[in-house]
Every structure is written in C-alpha cells, then in structure tokens.
Design an enzyme around this catalytic site. Structure first.
Site, PDB file in Angstrom:
ATOM      1  N   GLU A  56      61.208  11.293   3.061  1.00 15.49           N
ATOM      2  CA  GLU A  56      60.690  12.035   2.103  1.00 15.49           C
ATOM      3  C   GLU A  56      61.542  13.433   1.987  1.00 15.49           C
ATOM      4  O   GLU A  56      61.464  14.172   3.095  1.00 15.49           O
ATOM      5  CB  GLU A  56      59.427  12.309   2.119  1.00 15.49           C
ATOM      6  N   GLU A 107      46.938   5.695 -12.827  1.00 19.92           N
ATOM      7  CA  GLU A 107      47.377   5.828 -11.640  1.00 19.92           C
ATOM      8  C   GLU A 107      46.173   6.189 -10.576  1.00 19.92           C
ATOM      9  O   GLU A 107      46.320   6.564  -9.479  1.00 19.92           O
ATOM     10  CB  GLU A 107      48.426   7.035 -11.447  1.00 19.92           C
TER      11      GLU A 107
END
Length: 375
Positions: free
Chosen positions: A301, A325
């Site tokens: 990341e 979501e």
C-alpha cells in the site's frame, strides 16, 4: 490451428502480446454487418449486429496454447467465440470472433480503439500481465472475480514507476532483485503474494534465496478537510477491521477521509470523490502533504495525502458513507487546538491522520495568512 478476428481491446498490440505471451503477425480486417460499442458501465467494448462493419485485426494460424490463453482472458469477461466470415484486404476468411454471453453486457456509445488506449490502454496491459500470470493455475472466472482490484493494483504499479528522490538511498538496477518463484495463496478484495527471491547486498553480492510475503492492496488517497477561516478540521469515525483483528478494545477509529484510487482517476480526483461520499464536502483546494508507504516491511500500500481546504460551518458534520460498500461513517468538527489535543492524548493512533496533523501544524500559519489576505 485457428484464425481469430479481434475488434476490440485486443487490437491494441501490446495487450495482445501480453495475452498470447508473444508478438503475433496480424493483418487489418473487417467484419461486415457489425458495429462496436462501449459496454455500458465497463472499460471494454461489445460487438453488435448492424452497421457498416467492425474494423479490427485478423490473426491467422493460432495454435492450441494460443487459443487456451485467449480463452482464459476472454472468458473472464464472459465472452466466447462464433465463426464468421471477415474481409481481410480482399480475402474472405472464416475466423473465430469473441461475442459476449447473451444479456451479460449492454451496448453504449460508439467505441474507438484510440479513445480506449488513451484512457485505459496502459493500465489494462499492466492488469493483463497479472491475469495471465495465473493462466494454468487459477480458472478464468476466479481470476476475474477481483478484476476491478487488479486494475487498481495495476494503476498503482504504473504510479510506482515515477521518478522519486534518490539523494541517500541506493539506486536499484534491473538485476538487483531476482525472483525464483512466485505464488498467490490468497486473493479476494486484497491479495497476498509470496516470493522466493534474492536481492543485492550492500557489498555487491547477492543474498541467499529468502521467502517473503506481501499484503497487496491498491494505492489510496487521504485528505484532512481544513477550514482556514474558522480554523477547524473535519474528522471521521468508523469501525476498522485491523484494530478489531488485533484485539483492540476500541476498534472504532478517528481518521481522515480516505479511499482507494480507482484505475481511471488521479489521487487528487480520488480524494475529492471520497470527500463527497464520506462527508458530503466539496474541497476548494488541495495542499499536498506527504506520499509514503505506511508499512513497507509487509504491505504494498502507498498513500497520497493532502490538506483539503473547505468551508466547514456548524452543522456540516453528520452520518455518511456509501451504503452498498457497508460504510457507516460519523463526522466530527473540531477546532485546530482540540485536534492537536486529540493527537497529543493518543486517541488518534493511525499514521495518516498523525502525519496530516503534523503537516497541518507546520503549514497552517501560511495557509491562514494567505486566506486572510484574500490571495
């Protein structure tokens, strides 16, 4: 052996070479009585009956391995072949053509290869390399189940190749890391990749083969909304799986607004979108803060972070998030001083907000001076 006619993304020769694992010879051809359109809501085209003819490429003499590789790639998009006659510069050739399964996609606007290459070409070629790396080990349907995330990760790799400062650390050469084996033992929204590799030591020799694993997620963009006139920030609060899995008694985190960068957007576009989705905010200006790996020992990341200037009147904080979501987000308005107290107390204990707090403390006088002067 078989002949195939390509009318869509596989007319982009770099993509076709990645899928086939080689550079095939091709000739321009046309499929009469058909037209090509964008598939609605997708980044690829669909062919439909009607029109003056679909332009494309004819590749002849493809062998069993070629066909298997093509089927692996196209099956992920729910496409299979039909045999039709194409016009190859005056020759009539019976070729296989990939068509979508009935009802799987709808045609939208007319499609042009040049438009697709400009917007999607580089990231799709990069993503195809990931998909084809799974050929022969992971079924196409399973490999494509997380295709959107694969595209995000591909876009992350493209950004990772940008030139960055090298005043102190070593400059890597192509042969400084040699991968002996690669595996992907887990892949859903995120993935885990495992490597057997050797790397160049500082004395110039290669290390022994070591086993290393990395948690793979796409780049993310983070923004701290700040109102320089009222001298206040907006923070958000939400349940986080990382602290919960660690056993943290308080898995709800005080954070800055953040989200994954979609494959067709920039980090700046991502934070503006996330500010709308998570807090209903429109950001007037983005002040770059810091870009960094939060956990380089184990995670791929990479974060792009910003101070986002915004109008933050009383009442702007509320409940937000994207419902599909499963986001449940509560916003908080804090004065700058209360924000600093929150950092000092330890209640804020995630790196992006800590970093942004320090950056805001450093840049705040200049930002406020500029806005008081109306500049």
């Amino acid at each position: 052996m078989a002949d195939l006619f390509f009318y869509g993304t596989l007319c982009h020769r770099p993509l076709l070479s990645v899928v086939l694992g080689r550079e095939p010879e091709s000739v321009k051809a046309r499929l009469p009585g058909h037209s090509v359109f964008w598939a609605e809501g997708e980044n690829f085209p669909v062919i439909d009956a009607g029109g003056e003819g679909a332009q494309g490429l004819l590749v002849e003499g493809l062998g069993p391995d070629d066909l298997a590789r093509l089927d692996h790639y196209e099956a992920g998009f729910a496409y299979s072949t039909r045999e039709l006659t194409v016009d190859a510069q005056g020759r009539q050739v019976v070729a296989r053509v990939y068509f979508p399964e009935a009802g799987s996609v709808k045609p939208g606007a007319p499609w042009r290869l040049e438009d697709w290459v400009d917007r999607w070409g580089a990231v799709t070629v990069e993503a195809a390399a990931d998909i084809m790396r799974l050929f022969g080990t992971v079924p196409a349907k399973e490999a494509f189940r997380r295709y959107r995330m694969v595209l995000m990760q591909a876009a992350s790799r493209l950004r990772a190749r940008a030139v960055r400062p090298l005043r102190l650390r070593r400059h890597a050469r192509p042969d400084d890391v040699q991968v002996d084996a690669w595996r992907q033992p887990y892949a859903r929204f995120f993935a885990v990749e495992e490597y057997d590799l050797r790397f160049r030591r500082f004395d110039g020799t290669m290390s022994e083969t070591v086993n290393r694993a990395a948690f793979i997620s796409a780049d993310a963009a983070v923004v701290l909304p700040y109102d320089p006139v009222r001298d206040r920030v907006l923070l958000i609060e939400q349940f986080r799986m990382g602290p919960y899995a660690r056993g943290d008694a308080e898995p709800w985190q005080i954070e800055s607004i953040a989200g994954r960068i979609d494959p067709d957007e920039t980090p700046e576009e991502a934070v503006r979108r996330e500010a709308k989705e998570e807090a209903g905010l429109t950001l007037s200006e983005l002040v770059p803060a810091a870009n960094y790996y939060p956990t380089p020992g184990a995670k791929a990341e990479y974060l792009y972070t910003y101070i986002g200037l915004a109008d933050l009147p009383d009442g702007v904080a509320g409940i937000g998030g994207v419902e599909h979501e499963a986001e449940d987000i509560r916003a908080h308005l804090l004065s700058f001083e209360n924000f600093m107290d929150l950092l000092d107390s330890g209640e804020v204990d995630n790196a992006p907000l800590l970093v942004l707090g320090m950056v805001l403390a450093r840049k705040r006088p200049a930002i406020r001076k500029r806005h008081r002067s109306g500049a």
